[in-house]
Design a protein around this motif. Sequence first.
Motif, short mmCIF file in Angstrom:
data_model
loop_
_atom_site.label_atom_id
_atom_site.label_comp_id
_atom_site.label_asym_id
_atom_site.label_seq_id
_atom_site.Cartn_x
_atom_site.Cartn_y
_atom_site.Cartn_z
N MET A 1 0.82 -1.21 0.00
CA MET A 1 0.00 0.00 0.00
C MET A 1 0.85 1.27 0.00
N ILE A 2 2.09 1.18 0.51
CA ILE A 2 2.92 2.37 0.57
C ILE A 2 3.78 2.54 -0.69
N ILE A 3 3.83 1.51 -1.55
CA ILE A 3 4.63 1.58 -2.77
C ILE A 3 4.21 2.72 -3.69
N PRO A 4 2.89 2.97 -3.91
CA PRO A 4 2.52 4.11 -4.77
C PRO A 4 3.06 5.44 -4.25
N LEU A 5 3.08 5.62 -2.95
CA LEU A 5 3.62 6.85 -2.37
C LEU A 5 5.11 6.98 -2.67
N ILE A 6 5.82 5.85 -2.56
CA ILE A 6 7.25 5.87 -2.83
C ILE A 6 7.51 6.13 -4.31
N ALA A 7 6.69 5.51 -5.19
CA ALA A 7 6.86 5.72 -6.63
C ALA A 7 6.60 7.18 -7.01
N TYR A 8 5.57 7.76 -6.44
CA TYR A 8 5.27 9.16 -6.72
C TYR A 8 6.39 10.07 -6.24
N ALA B 1 7.71 26.97 -6.14
CA ALA B 1 8.78 26.17 -5.54
C ALA B 1 8.50 25.89 -4.06
N ALA B 2 7.94 26.88 -3.35
CA ALA B 2 7.62 26.69 -1.94
C ALA B 2 6.56 25.61 -1.76
N LEU B 3 5.53 25.64 -2.60
CA LEU B 3 4.49 24.62 -2.52
C LEU B 3 5.04 23.23 -2.83
N MET B 4 5.95 23.17 -3.81
CA MET B 4 6.56 21.89 -4.13
C MET B 4 7.41 21.39 -2.95
N GLY B 5 8.08 22.31 -2.26
CA GLY B 5 8.87 21.94 -1.10
C GLY B 5 8.02 21.40 0.04
N ILE B 6 6.87 22.03 0.25
CA ILE B 6 5.95 21.56 1.29
C ILE B 6 5.45 20.16 0.94
N GLY B 7 5.06 19.98 -0.31
CA GLY B 7 4.55 18.68 -0.74
C GLY B 7 5.61 17.60 -0.72
N ARG B 8 6.85 18.00 -0.98
CA ARG B 8 7.94 17.02 -1.01
C ARG B 8 8.09 16.30 0.32
N ASP B 9 8.00 17.07 1.41
CA ASP B 9 8.15 16.44 2.71
C ASP B 9 6.84 15.89 3.24
N PHE B 10 5.80 16.71 3.19
CA PHE B 10 4.54 16.29 3.79
C PHE B 10 3.86 15.17 3.01
N CYS B 11 3.99 15.19 1.69
CA CYS B 11 3.26 14.20 0.90
C CYS B 11 4.15 13.07 0.44
N THR B 12 5.16 13.38 -0.34
CA THR B 12 5.97 12.33 -0.94
C THR B 12 7.07 11.85 -0.04
N THR B 13 7.48 12.70 0.95
CA THR B 13 8.49 12.33 1.95
C THR B 13 9.75 11.77 1.31
N GLU B 14 10.26 12.46 0.23
CA GLU B 14 11.47 12.00 -0.44
C GLU B 14 12.63 11.88 0.53
N ASP B 15 12.65 12.72 1.57
CA ASP B 15 13.78 12.70 2.50
C ASP B 15 13.83 11.44 3.33
N LEU B 16 12.80 10.55 3.17
CA LEU B 16 12.71 9.27 3.86
C LEU B 16 12.36 9.37 5.33
N ALA B 17 12.17 10.58 5.85
CA ALA B 17 11.80 10.68 7.26
C ALA B 17 10.48 9.99 7.52
N GLU B 18 9.51 10.25 6.66
CA GLU B 18 8.21 9.62 6.87
C GLU B 18 8.25 8.14 6.56
#
Length: 398
Positions: free
Chosen positions: A250-257, A350-367
């Motif tokens: 279930m978490i794979i789509p989030l990681i792919a996005y 860019a600011a909105l993309m930065g917010i979404g990067r962490d809160f939604c896609t969590t590319e930084d792997l924290a989430e």
Amino acid sequence: MPIVAKESQLQLQPTKSHTRDVHILSLAFLLIFLAFGATQNLESTLNTEHNLGTTSLGILYLSFTLFSLFASLVVRFLGTKNSLMIGTTGYWFYVAANLKPNWYTLVPASLYLGFCASIIWVGQGTYLITTARSHATDSNFHEATIIGNFNGVFFGLYALNQFIGNLIAFALLSNAKEGSTSNTTILFVVFLSFVTFGAILMCFLSKRISNNTNENKKLGTDDDDAGESSSFKSLSRSLMSSLSDTKMLMIIPLIAYSGLQDAFVWAEFTKHVVTPTIGVSGVGIAMASYGAFDGICSFAAGYLTSGLKSITSIVFFGAFAQAIVLVLLLLDFSIPSSRFLGTSYILFLAALMGIGRDFCTTEDLAEYYNCYGVLFIPTHLIPDIHNDHVGFSMLVIM
């Protein structure tokens, strides 16, 4: 009285050591990735001949994925601290390759960085979780809370790499003359110095013993059994077992996005949205805005995450922020002709993309790590190995 004082000092020392290691690790990653992150953002705009920059990034992340299959074995063999130190060399060579970018420098550097990135991220995840668990045990804190807090501190500082690195790029490239390469040369020399300092900091980390080593000692497991458990066959069986878990699927789509949106920001957004509006030098200031909001949200996410409900709320908020950007771009909303308004509009996106990067896609792997702690039980998902290396290797592959 002196005996009591000595005992109290011994009790406080582990806590100081754990938090010290988190701060050193965080600062080292900040220095290394402020150089790499800004370099990566400029690849598609500086190295445009035959799409060299974009191709090198594609090679980098393809090798990153392939080497991640073996990353946990390498980290087990080298140890987390040695893996972190060796991993920094790949970033040094990649930044150095941009001093003379061509197919004979960037492509080999990208391949090697793929290997180094796989072991540095598996090593980082294992090291941070091991440190958090030790701190929770020594201080009698709730383990999930400490994992969330440590991830928030680490990824908050790590996310600032986009802000600081891109501000440096903006400052050095804003006055560059058309066709001149002197400013870019200075930029990459400065970045090399940051990577060097980050690599030196890695040497000051304390050595950590992973859970499986402690368990082997308690159970009296010999070296032959440990070697057998670390075999590639056992690793493959554990990865397949993890991927068959419904929650992980279930978490794979989030990681792919996550990967798709990063590819969009680093290549398409900088090249086709930012550069035509405010120029190549504007890439730095736009990505600085991106990184600033990413960093702020990383700190917030780390301390707000306490369970599945909070994670769900954070993800939906991030999804809404990125949806606004995608809708504006899909509708081809006209960018203001004024230089000030045009720059402000780009910074807003860019600011909105930065917010979404962490809160939604969590590319930084924290989430990912927070979800890993909340949703998954390592010994259930990884019955054959009983350690953290495979779990983080699996997340890196995703």
